[in-house]
Design an enzyme around this catalytic site. Structure first.
Site, PDB file in Angstrom:
ATOM      1  CE1 TYR A  67      77.235  49.750  17.919  1.00 56.29           C
ATOM      2  CE2 TYR A  67      77.130  50.963  19.575  1.00 56.29           C
ATOM      3  CZ  TYR A  67      76.892  51.108  18.094  1.00 56.29           C
ATOM      4  OH  TYR A  67      76.460  52.154  17.776  1.00 56.29           O
ATOM      5  CD  GLU A  69      79.944  49.336  14.313  1.00 63.28           C
ATOM      6  OE1 GLU A  69      80.919  49.250  13.343  1.00 63.28           O
ATOM      7  OE2 GLU A  69      79.244  50.189  14.994  1.00 63.28           O
ATOM      8  CG  ASP A 244      61.540  46.798  -2.356  1.00 62.25           C
ATOM      9  OD1 ASP A 244      60.997  46.043  -1.170  1.00 62.25           O
ATOM     10  OD2 ASP A 244      61.580  47.881  -1.983  1.00 62.25           O
ATOM     11  CB  THR A 273      59.747  45.587   5.269  1.00 59.21           C
ATOM     12  OG1 THR A 273      58.495  44.927   4.819  1.00 59.21           O
ATOM     13  CG2 THR A 273      60.001  46.801   4.511  1.00 59.21           C
ATOM     14  CE  LYS A 276      56.185  47.978   4.230  1.00 59.86           C
ATOM     15  NZ  LYS A 276      56.731  48.823   3.016  1.00 59.86           N
ATOM     16  NE  ARG A 282      57.514  49.765  12.458  1.00 63.01           N
ATOM     17  CZ  ARG A 282      56.733  50.082  11.287  1.00 63.01           C
ATOM     18  NH1 ARG A 282      57.621  50.863  10.478  1.00 63.01           N
ATOM     19  NH2 ARG A 282      55.659  49.673  10.990  1.00 63.01           N
TER      20      ARG A 282
HETATM   21  C1  LIG Z   1      57.725  49.836   2.751  1.00 62.51           C
HETATM   22  C2  LIG Z   1      58.648  49.592   1.742  1.00 62.51           C
HETATM   23  C3  LIG Z   1      59.920  50.112   1.923  1.00 62.51           C
HETATM   24  C4  LIG Z   1      60.345  50.652   3.015  1.00 62.51           C
HETATM   25  O1  LIG Z   1      60.433  50.200   4.372  1.00 62.51           O
HETATM   26  P1  LIG Z   1      60.689  51.096   5.523  1.00 62.51           P
HETATM   27  O2  LIG Z   1      60.865  49.882   6.549  1.00 62.51           O
HETATM   28  O3  LIG Z   1      59.685  51.910   6.002  1.00 62.51           O
HETATM   29  O4  LIG Z   1      61.980  51.800   5.215  1.00 62.51           O
HETATM   30  C5  LIG Z   1      60.762  49.847   0.808  1.00 62.51           C
HETATM   31  N1  LIG Z   1      60.317  49.222  -0.381  1.00 62.51           N
HETATM   32  C6  LIG Z   1      58.852  49.076  -0.478  1.00 62.51           C
HETATM   33  C7  LIG Z   1      58.504  48.518  -1.937  1.00 62.51           C
HETATM   34  C8  LIG Z   1      58.025  49.199   0.468  1.00 62.51           C
HETATM   35  O5  LIG Z   1      56.783  49.018   0.383  1.00 62.51           O
END
Ligand SMILES: *Cc1c(COP(=O)(O)O)cnc(C)c1O
Length: 481
Positions: A67, A69, A244, A273, A276, A282
């Site tokens: 933990y 935090e 994002d 993220t 990807k 992840r």
């Molecule tokens: C995939 C994605 C997310 C979410 O990611 P998770 O890890 O699945 O929560 C947020 N914003 C965009 C633009 C994405 O493509």
């Protein structure tokens, strides 16, 4: 396949599975079966990748038990010095790779990163002029009444984000997502003729709506976004620009997206993220300028509980990989491959949203084949090709059946496939979609859900896909047998 049973990686994973097998063999079997599936399937899911053995192994250890935090050096638990080390490394690599002033490596996912960012922006706005007036120092000290009063005073908890069917993400203000409830939301879209982002329409909406946050970034837009223009619009209306980059962070890290197309120098706050195109574990991350850093660092306790130190360790490993020149070459190949895939489809008569791609993904409008996205997705899977259905702009079939198939090249590029293979894969996809028809619906007419794929086409494509993949073994250094 050139398997290496005595490589360090083979021994590491085989031994790990032996240990798991001793407790619950079905889990060990499922893990091995997943590797076999990943090896056999032609993976074109634009949001997936194959993380390196080093990234995978960094997650399976004692950090999972801790933990921690709080923030680096300021934890609510004792004994966090090693967590401090890996979190600091993840943040340091992230700052260097992306050229960001501040990095927060704790978010567990992309959605969490976005929630951290939303609250950081709100708390910055509330604290700056509002709190002084209310006589409180911290957003956490606000009473319910303070909040109500501030909301009324600001009269503004508005978000302007890209619409889902233009390629935006559900966390950018989609009604059923919490972002659509926290914020009074308006969306911007793409030009119906060209399919491209319409900055002037966006500017007009921003002037009229005067959002607190403008969210840029996408999950299914196959072109570049000019973040310099987005920032200009945000500044003009006094909004915070949040980008994002969940999908395209690998292209930013690999310096494919530079200048106006690199979000980091232009945005006030960037979320991503790590699993990807960035090819890490992840997870999620937030980058920001100095003015937002202290607000972002309150992700815990605002939105998050304990961080995932084992995943932060893997983020540090992945970002170390992303800082190498090889990663830049990889990122450029992703885009070359996406172009070749798009050209391979176009040359055979497929219709693509915006007519092509500038990034890692391609959106096929499958209505020309007389199919819904759902039927196309299922037919492709019959032939061993893994994709996902996706809405196209102004989709007549809605978000469930859709009229599109989204495909992307980060995973196959990791595997080593190149432009020639992409052209051929374009041909395979076209063959499957051309060989598929909508099945008859029980009540007459054509089903939107069911399809019939000519079995000869399915066999031929599956065989060819499998031969193609055999030339590019996945994890050639790992033999579990
Ligand atoms: C995939 C994605 C997310 C979410 O990611 P998770 O890890 O699945 O929560 C947020 N914003 C965009 C633009 C994405 O493509």
């Amino acid at each position: 396949m050139a398997a290496e049973p005595y490589s360090t990686e083979s021994i590491a994973f085989r031994s790990a599975l032996d240990v798991i097998r001793g407790v619950e063999p079905r889990v060990a079997d499922a893990i091995s079966a997943e590797l076999a599936d990943q090896r056999e399937m032609l993976k074109l899911i634009a949001s997936e990748n194959y993380a390196s053995p080093a990234v995978l192994l960094a997650m399976g250890n004692w950090f999972s038990d801790k933990y921690a935090e709080g923030t680096i050096g300021r934890r609510f638990y004792a004994g966090c010095r090693n967590v401090d080390t890996v979190e600091a490394l993840a943040a340091e690599h992230a700052r260097n790779v992306f050229g960001a002033a501040h990095a927060y490596a704790q978010p567990h996912s992309g959605i969490d990163a976005n929630l951290v960012a939303f609250w950081a922006v709100l708390s910055q706005r509330v604290e700056t002029p509002g709190l002084a007036r209310a006589g409180v120092r911290q957003v956490n000290d606000l009473s319910e009444q303070d909040w109500a009063q501030l909301r009324a005073e600001f009269g503004n908890q508005r978000m302007l984000g890209m619409s889902l069917d233009a390629g935006g993400h559900l966390t950018h203000g989609f009604r059923p997502n919490i972002s659509g409830k926290m914020f009074d939301q308006r969306s911007y879209g793409t030009d119906p003729e060209t399919g491209l982002l319409d900055y002037e329409a966006l500017r007009a909406t921003a002037r009229e709506f005067r959002p607190l946050i403008i969210v840029a970034g996408y999950s299914a837009y196959p072109r570049l976004v000019n973040f310099r223009i987005m920032r200009e619009i945000a500044d003009e209306v006094g909004a915070t620009l949040m980008v994002d980059m969940a999908h395209f962070a690998g292209l930013v890290a690999g310096k494919v997206l530079t200048g106006d197309f690199d979000p980091v120098p232009h945005a006030n706050i960037v979320t991503t993220t790590t699993h990807k195109s960035l090819r890490g574990p992840r997870g999620g991350m937030v980058l920001c300028d100095d003015s937002l850093a202290e607000h972002v660092d309150r992700g815990c306790p605002m939105v998050l509980g304990g961080p995932l130190p084992h995943v932060m360790a893997a983020k540090a490993v992945a970002l170390a990989e992303a800082s190498r020149p090889e990663f830049g070459a990889y990122a450029h190949r992703i885009v070359d491959n996406a172009r070749a895939l798009a050209d391979g489809l176009l040359s055979r008569g497929a219709k693509l949203v915006t007519g092509g791609t500038d990034n890692h993904l391609v959106l096929i409008d499958v209505s020309g084949y007389g199919l819904t996205g759902r039927q196309a997705e299922a037919a492709l899977l019959d032939a061993g090709i893994v994709t996902n259905r996706n809405s196209v702009p102004q989709d007549p079939n809605g978000a469930w059946y859709t009229s599109g198939i989204r495909i992307g090249t980060p995973a196959l590029t990791t595997r080593g496939l190149g432009v020639q293979e992409m052209d051929e894969i374009g041909g395979l996809i076209h063959a499957v979609l051309s060989g598929t028809t909508a099945a008859a619906a029980p009540k007459g007419g054509l089903s939107k859900a069911h399809h019939v794929l000519d079995p000869a086409v399915a066999d031929q494509v599956a065989k060819r896909a499998s031969d193609l993949l055999a030339g590019f073994p996945l994890y050639p250094g790992i033999d579990l047998s």
